[in-house]
Scaffold this motif. Structure first.
Motif, short mmCIF file in Angstrom:
data_model
loop_
_atom_site.label_atom_id
_atom_site.label_comp_id
_atom_site.label_asym_id
_atom_site.label_seq_id
_atom_site.Cartn_x
_atom_site.Cartn_y
_atom_site.Cartn_z
N LYS A 20 74.87 -55.53 -43.38
CA LYS A 20 75.41 -55.47 -44.68
C LYS A 20 75.35 -54.13 -45.32
CE LYS A 20 75.92 -60.16 -44.65
NZ LYS A 20 76.85 -60.31 -43.73
N ILE A 21 75.54 -53.04 -44.59
CA ILE A 21 75.74 -51.85 -44.90
C ILE A 21 77.34 -51.61 -44.70
CG2 ILE A 21 75.75 -49.42 -44.83
CD1 ILE A 21 72.53 -49.91 -43.59
N ASN A 22 77.83 -51.52 -45.99
CA ASN A 22 79.33 -51.46 -46.13
C ASN A 22 79.97 -50.05 -45.83
OD1 ASN A 22 79.53 -54.11 -47.33
ND2 ASN A 22 79.09 -53.26 -49.28
N ILE A 23 80.81 -49.95 -44.94
CA ILE A 23 81.44 -48.78 -44.35
C ILE A 23 82.94 -48.77 -45.34
CG2 ILE A 23 82.61 -47.63 -42.73
CD1 ILE A 23 79.38 -47.65 -42.52
N ILE A 24 83.07 -47.53 -45.97
CA ILE A 24 84.20 -47.38 -46.87
C ILE A 24 85.04 -46.03 -46.29
CG2 ILE A 24 85.44 -47.20 -49.25
CD1 ILE A 24 82.76 -48.87 -50.00
N GLU A 25 86.19 -46.36 -45.98
CA GLU A 25 86.96 -45.13 -45.35
C GLU A 25 87.56 -44.40 -46.68
OE1 GLU A 25 90.34 -43.83 -42.56
OE2 GLU A 25 89.71 -45.93 -42.39
N LYS A 26 87.14 -43.13 -46.95
CA LYS A 26 87.61 -42.58 -48.25
C LYS A 26 87.96 -40.89 -47.96
CE LYS A 26 85.47 -41.60 -52.67
NZ LYS A 26 84.25 -41.97 -53.75
N ILE A 56 76.40 -40.86 -38.99
CA ILE A 56 76.51 -42.25 -39.65
C ILE A 56 75.35 -43.05 -39.58
CG2 ILE A 56 77.81 -44.37 -39.68
CD1 ILE A 56 80.38 -42.78 -38.34
N LEU A 57 74.71 -43.03 -38.49
CA LEU A 57 73.47 -43.76 -38.14
C LEU A 57 72.29 -43.45 -39.04
CD1 LEU A 57 73.03 -45.34 -34.57
CD2 LEU A 57 73.19 -46.30 -36.44
N HIS A 58 72.26 -42.03 -39.21
CA HIS A 58 71.09 -41.63 -39.67
C HIS A 58 71.10 -41.81 -41.27
CE1 HIS A 58 67.93 -38.70 -41.19
NE2 HIS A 58 68.77 -38.48 -42.04
N GLU A 59 72.48 -41.81 -41.93
CA GLU A 59 72.75 -41.88 -43.37
C GLU A 59 72.45 -43.49 -43.56
OE1 GLU A 59 73.38 -39.31 -45.75
OE2 GLU A 59 72.32 -38.53 -44.05
N ALA A 60 72.78 -44.25 -42.38
CA ALA A 60 72.60 -45.74 -42.87
C ALA A 60 71.02 -45.61 -42.68
CB ALA A 60 73.05 -46.39 -41.42
N GLY A 61 70.27 -44.94 -42.03
CA GLY A 61 68.62 -45.37 -42.00
C GLY A 61 68.30 -44.98 -43.45
N HIS A 62 68.55 -44.13 -44.07
CA HIS A 62 68.43 -43.65 -45.56
C HIS A 62 68.65 -44.88 -46.32
CE1 HIS A 62 67.24 -39.66 -45.43
NE2 HIS A 62 68.28 -39.34 -44.85
N ASP A 88 60.91 -41.06 -46.86
CA ASP A 88 62.24 -41.58 -46.58
C ASP A 88 62.86 -41.01 -45.45
OD1 ASP A 88 61.81 -43.60 -48.73
OD2 ASP A 88 62.88 -41.88 -50.18
N GLU A 89 62.88 -39.77 -45.48
CA GLU A 89 63.62 -38.96 -44.40
C GLU A 89 62.82 -39.39 -43.07
OE1 GLU A 89 66.31 -36.75 -42.49
OE2 GLU A 89 66.08 -36.91 -44.85
N ILE A 90 61.70 -39.13 -43.04
CA ILE A 90 60.75 -39.78 -41.74
C ILE A 90 60.97 -40.92 -41.23
CG2 ILE A 90 58.54 -40.32 -40.55
CD1 ILE A 90 57.50 -37.76 -42.43
N ALA A 91 61.09 -42.08 -42.17
CA ALA A 91 61.49 -43.25 -41.82
C ALA A 91 62.93 -43.61 -41.49
CB ALA A 91 61.09 -44.45 -43.05
N ALA A 92 63.86 -42.71 -42.14
CA ALA A 92 65.29 -42.83 -41.60
C ALA A 92 65.61 -42.29 -40.22
CB ALA A 92 66.17 -42.08 -42.67
N ILE A 93 64.80 -41.19 -39.86
CA ILE A 93 64.85 -40.67 -38.53
C ILE A 93 64.35 -41.67 -37.36
CG2 ILE A 93 63.82 -39.07 -36.91
CD1 ILE A 93 63.96 -37.14 -39.41
N LEU A 94 63.38 -42.40 -37.90
CA LEU A 94 62.87 -43.41 -36.88
C LEU A 94 63.63 -44.75 -36.97
CD1 LEU A 94 60.62 -43.51 -34.94
CD2 LEU A 94 59.02 -44.59 -36.67
N GLY A 98 65.66 -46.43 -33.76
CA GLY A 98 65.38 -48.11 -33.44
C GLY A 98 66.96 -48.54 -33.17
N ALA A 99 67.72 -48.12 -34.03
CA ALA A 99 69.29 -48.53 -33.97
C ALA A 99 70.02 -48.04 -32.74
CB ALA A 99 70.16 -47.81 -35.05
N LEU A 100 69.72 -46.84 -32.26
CA LEU A 100 70.23 -46.38 -31.15
C LEU A 100 69.68 -47.06 -29.91
CD1 LEU A 100 69.68 -42.36 -31.33
CD2 LEU A 100 71.82 -43.63 -31.05
N HIS A 101 68.40 -47.53 -30.02
CA HIS A 101 67.91 -48.39 -28.88
C HIS A 101 68.56 -49.55 -28.83
CE1 HIS A 101 64.74 -50.94 -27.16
NE2 HIS A 101 64.61 -49.88 -26.31
N TYR A 102 68.71 -50.32 -29.92
CA TYR A 102 69.47 -51.67 -30.16
C TYR A 102 70.77 -51.45 -29.66
CZ TYR A 102 71.15 -55.68 -32.25
OH TYR A 102 72.06 -57.08 -32.64
#
Length: 167
Positions: A20-26, A56-62, A88-94, A98-102
């Protein structure tokens, strides 16, 4: 081949839409990360300007580590000026690890040599050795479990995620 057609990018975009993180091409002008901009619970992507798809994944982490109430304010004048914080930055990196692993993507996909203030190799080394800087923060956010708590609850520890978005 356009980055939009890249198999790894497609995998990431599909995953983000599922959680449920929307991706919008713009079409985007100059942005902090080329071809990417955050909006209310969404990521704007300009595939023509995107240089590093892993961003994209890092920004999604934010977005993921931001409370649901504030997630709706991202990209507006209503988001607090201190957002994102260092925590927030540290949490987004981590979270992105987790997303890369998944997603079973290589660490270099997010932690590319041109990012993280030349510290990408440091992150790769730490994560590869099981050193997860900031794990208590991600656990406090209710997104994952550290080893001890996971054992008690008989669940998988980080890098497995218990949920992807903070409440």
């Amino acid at each position: 081949m356009s980055l939009k057609e890249n198999i790894e990018v497609k995998k990431v975009v599909q995953f983000l839409e599922e959680i449920k993180i929307n991706i919008i091409e713009k079409e985007l002008g100059n942005t902090f990360l080329p071809g990417l901009e955050l909006g209310p619970n969404c990521i704007y992507i300009d595939y023509e300007k995107l240089l590093y798809p892993g961003d994209i994944l890092h920004e999604a982490g934010h977005l993921a580590v931001t409370t649901s109430a504030e997630r709706k304010l991202v990209g507006t004048t209503e988001i607090p000026s201190e957002w994102p914080t260092q925590g927030d930055e540290i949490a987004a990196i981590l979270w992105s690890y987790g997303a890369l692993h998944y997603l079973e993507l290589p660490l270099e996909f997010v932690f590319h040599p041109n990012g993280y203030r030349d510290q990408s190799q440091w992150f790769i080394s730490n994560f590869s050795s099981g050193t997860y800087m900031g794990l208590p923060l991600l656990e406090w956010m209710g997104l994952c479990l550290g080893k001890e708590k996971a054992e008690k609850e008989q669940k998988s520890p980080f890098p497995a995620m218990q949920k992807w978005l903070r409440d």
